[in-house]
Design an enzyme around this catalytic site. Structure first.
Site, mmCIF file in Angstrom:
data_model
loop_
_atom_site.group_PDB
_atom_site.id
_atom_site.type_symbol
_atom_site.label_atom_id
_atom_site.label_comp_id
_atom_site.label_asym_id
_atom_site.label_seq_id
_atom_site.Cartn_x
_atom_site.Cartn_y
_atom_site.Cartn_z
ATOM 1 N N ASP A 252 -10.295 6.044 2.918
ATOM 2 C CA ASP A 252 -8.865 5.759 3.024
ATOM 3 C C ASP A 252 -8.129 7.064 3.294
ATOM 4 O O ASP A 252 -8.385 8.075 2.641
ATOM 5 C CB ASP A 252 -8.378 5.104 1.715
ATOM 6 C CG ASP A 252 -7.003 4.481 1.868
ATOM 7 O OD1 ASP A 252 -6.057 5.197 2.264
ATOM 8 O OD2 ASP A 252 -6.855 3.285 1.591
ATOM 9 N N ASN B 253 -6.288 -6.818 -1.314
ATOM 10 C CA ASN B 253 -4.947 -7.384 -1.358
ATOM 11 C C ASN B 253 -4.835 -8.398 -0.234
ATOM 12 O O ASN B 253 -5.009 -8.042 0.932
ATOM 13 C CB ASN B 253 -3.899 -6.278 -1.180
ATOM 14 C CG ASN B 253 -3.974 -5.229 -2.283
ATOM 15 O OD1 ASN B 253 -4.167 -5.560 -3.445
ATOM 16 N ND2 ASN B 253 -3.821 -3.973 -1.918
ATOM 17 N N GLN C 151 -0.869 -6.385 0.632
ATOM 18 C CA GLN C 151 -1.610 -6.088 1.867
ATOM 19 C C GLN C 151 -0.667 -5.436 2.879
ATOM 20 O O GLN C 151 0.417 -5.964 3.154
ATOM 21 C CB GLN C 151 -2.212 -7.376 2.459
ATOM 22 C CG GLN C 151 -3.103 -7.120 3.666
ATOM 23 C CD GLN C 151 -3.848 -8.375 4.148
ATOM 24 O OE1 GLN C 151 -3.614 -9.477 3.649
ATOM 25 N NE2 GLN C 151 -4.722 -8.195 5.106
ATOM 26 N N HIS D 233 -9.877 -5.770 4.290
ATOM 27 C CA HIS D 233 -10.574 -4.580 3.792
ATOM 28 C C HIS D 233 -10.767 -4.684 2.292
ATOM 29 O O HIS D 233 -9.901 -5.146 1.562
ATOM 30 C CB HIS D 233 -9.827 -3.294 4.151
ATOM 31 C CG HIS D 233 -8.353 -3.364 3.886
ATOM 32 N ND1 HIS D 233 -7.477 -4.036 4.710
ATOM 33 C CD2 HIS D 233 -7.609 -2.858 2.882
ATOM 34 C CE1 HIS D 233 -6.249 -3.935 4.223
ATOM 35 N NE2 HIS D 233 -6.309 -3.239 3.113
ATOM 36 N N HIS E 220 -11.275 -2.463 -0.954
ATOM 37 C CA HIS E 220 -11.112 -1.099 -1.473
ATOM 38 C C HIS E 220 -12.192 -0.807 -2.518
ATOM 39 O O HIS E 220 -12.466 -1.659 -3.380
ATOM 40 C CB HIS E 220 -9.764 -0.951 -2.201
ATOM 41 C CG HIS E 220 -8.542 -1.057 -1.360
ATOM 42 N ND1 HIS E 220 -7.840 0.037 -0.925
ATOM 43 C CD2 HIS E 220 -7.850 -2.133 -0.900
ATOM 44 C CE1 HIS E 220 -6.769 -0.351 -0.235
ATOM 45 N NE2 HIS E 220 -6.756 -1.674 -0.210
HETATM 46 P P1 5GP Z 1 -3.658 -2.486 1.735
HETATM 47 O O1 5GP Z 1 -2.321 -2.016 1.240
HETATM 48 O O2 5GP Z 1 -3.519 -3.320 2.982
HETATM 49 O O3 5GP Z 1 -4.493 -3.150 0.672
HETATM 50 O O4 5GP Z 1 -4.464 -1.171 2.098
HETATM 51 C C1 5GP Z 1 -4.367 -0.538 3.344
HETATM 52 C C2 5GP Z 1 -4.973 0.824 3.169
HETATM 53 O O5 5GP Z 1 -5.250 1.336 4.452
HETATM 54 C C3 5GP Z 1 -4.066 1.811 2.466
HETATM 55 O O6 5GP Z 1 -4.699 2.290 1.272
HETATM 56 C C4 5GP Z 1 -3.857 2.915 3.499
HETATM 57 O O7 5GP Z 1 -3.849 4.192 2.937
HETATM 58 C C5 5GP Z 1 -5.028 2.720 4.443
HETATM 59 N N1 5GP Z 1 -4.760 3.102 5.816
HETATM 60 C C6 5GP Z 1 -3.702 2.728 6.569
HETATM 61 N N2 5GP Z 1 -3.791 3.251 7.794
HETATM 62 C C7 5GP Z 1 -4.950 3.959 7.821
HETATM 63 C C8 5GP Z 1 -5.582 4.742 8.829
HETATM 64 O O8 5GP Z 1 -5.120 4.897 9.957
HETATM 65 N N3 5GP Z 1 -6.765 5.333 8.484
HETATM 66 C C9 5GP Z 1 -7.329 5.184 7.263
HETATM 67 N N4 5GP Z 1 -8.492 5.808 7.030
HETATM 68 N N5 5GP Z 1 -6.749 4.456 6.284
HETATM 69 C C10 5GP Z 1 -5.576 3.861 6.562
#
Ligand code: 5GP
Ligand code: ZN
Length: 147
Positions: A36, A92, A99, A105, A107
Site C-alpha cells: 500500500d 472494505n 472503500q 482488495h 488488506h
Molecule cells: P480502501 O480504502 O479502498 O479499502 O483501500 C484503498 C487503499 O489503496 C488505500 O489504503 C490506499 O492507500 C491504497 N492506494 C490507493 N492508490 C494507490 C496506488 O496508486 N498505489 C498503491 N500501492 N496503493 C494505493
C-alpha cells in the site's frame, strides 16, 4: 466501476498492467499483491484479483478461492519478515464501509502495538441481539443462501 469496465479506468488495473508503478510482493496467473502506497503499518499489503472485480459480490466461487489461496503465503511472509504482534486482514466493501478504490482488495495490516496507527473496533450490541434474535437472523440468512 462495473464488471467488464475498461481496465485503463481503474488504478489497480493500471498497477497490474504496469502503467502505474507498485512495489510488487507476489504475483501469479490470477492475483497480484503489492505494498500500500499509504501504509498504516510496516508491511501493509494489498492483494487483488487480476480480473477487475469491484467487490466481493462480483466474485465467482472459483475466483474467490484463487484469491484466498495466496493469502496464507503473504501473511506468513509478513510474519516471518516483521514478526508482528498480530495481523488484521480486512476488506472494505462499498463507500459507506470505507472503500476508496473500486477494484476488490484484501488488506494485510501487520500489527505491532497499541500506537501503530490502526484502530479496529466496534461496539457489540448484545442487548439488541439476544440468542432468539440471532436464531431468527441465522434462519433468514440461510433462507437466502438456499434460494
Ligand atoms: P480502501 O480504502 O479502498 O479499502 O483501500 C484503498 C487503499 O489503496 C488505500 O489504503 C490506499 O492507500 C491504497 N492506494 C490507493 N492508490 C494507490 C496506488 O496508486 N498505489 C498503491 N500501492 N496503493 C494505493
Ligand atoms: Zn480494476
Amino acid at each position: 466501476m462495473k464488471r467488464g469496465a475498461k481496465m485503463t479506468e481503474c488504478i489497480f488495473c493500471k498497477i497490474i498492467e504496469g502503467t502505474i508503478p507498485s512495489v510488487k510482493i507476489y504475483e501469479d496467473e490470477h492475483v497480484y499483491a503489492f505494498l500500500d502506497v499509504m501504509p498504516v503499518t510496516k508491511g501493509h499489503v494489498l492483494l487483488i484479483p487480476k480480473t477487475h472485480r469491484e467487490n466481493i459480490y462480483e466474485f465467482s466461487e472459483e475466483e474467490a478461492a484463487r484469491l484466498f489461496a495466496a493469502a496464507p503465503k503473504i501473511a506468513n511472509a509478513l510474519k516471518e519478515e516483521f514478526d508482528p504482534a498480530g495481523m488484521n486482514l480486512l476488506n472494505n466493501t462499498g463507500e459507506f464501509a470505507g472503500q476508496s478504490v473500486f477494484h476488490f482488495h484484501l488488506h494485510f495490516i501487520p500489527r505491532y502495538d497499541d500506537t501503530d496507527g490502526f484502530q479496529p473496533g466496534w461496539l457489540p450490541k448484545t442487548s439488541e441481539f439476544p440468542s432468539e434474535r440471532l436464531t431468527e437472523l441465522g434462519h433468514a440468512i440461510r433462507v437466502q443462501l438456499e434460494s
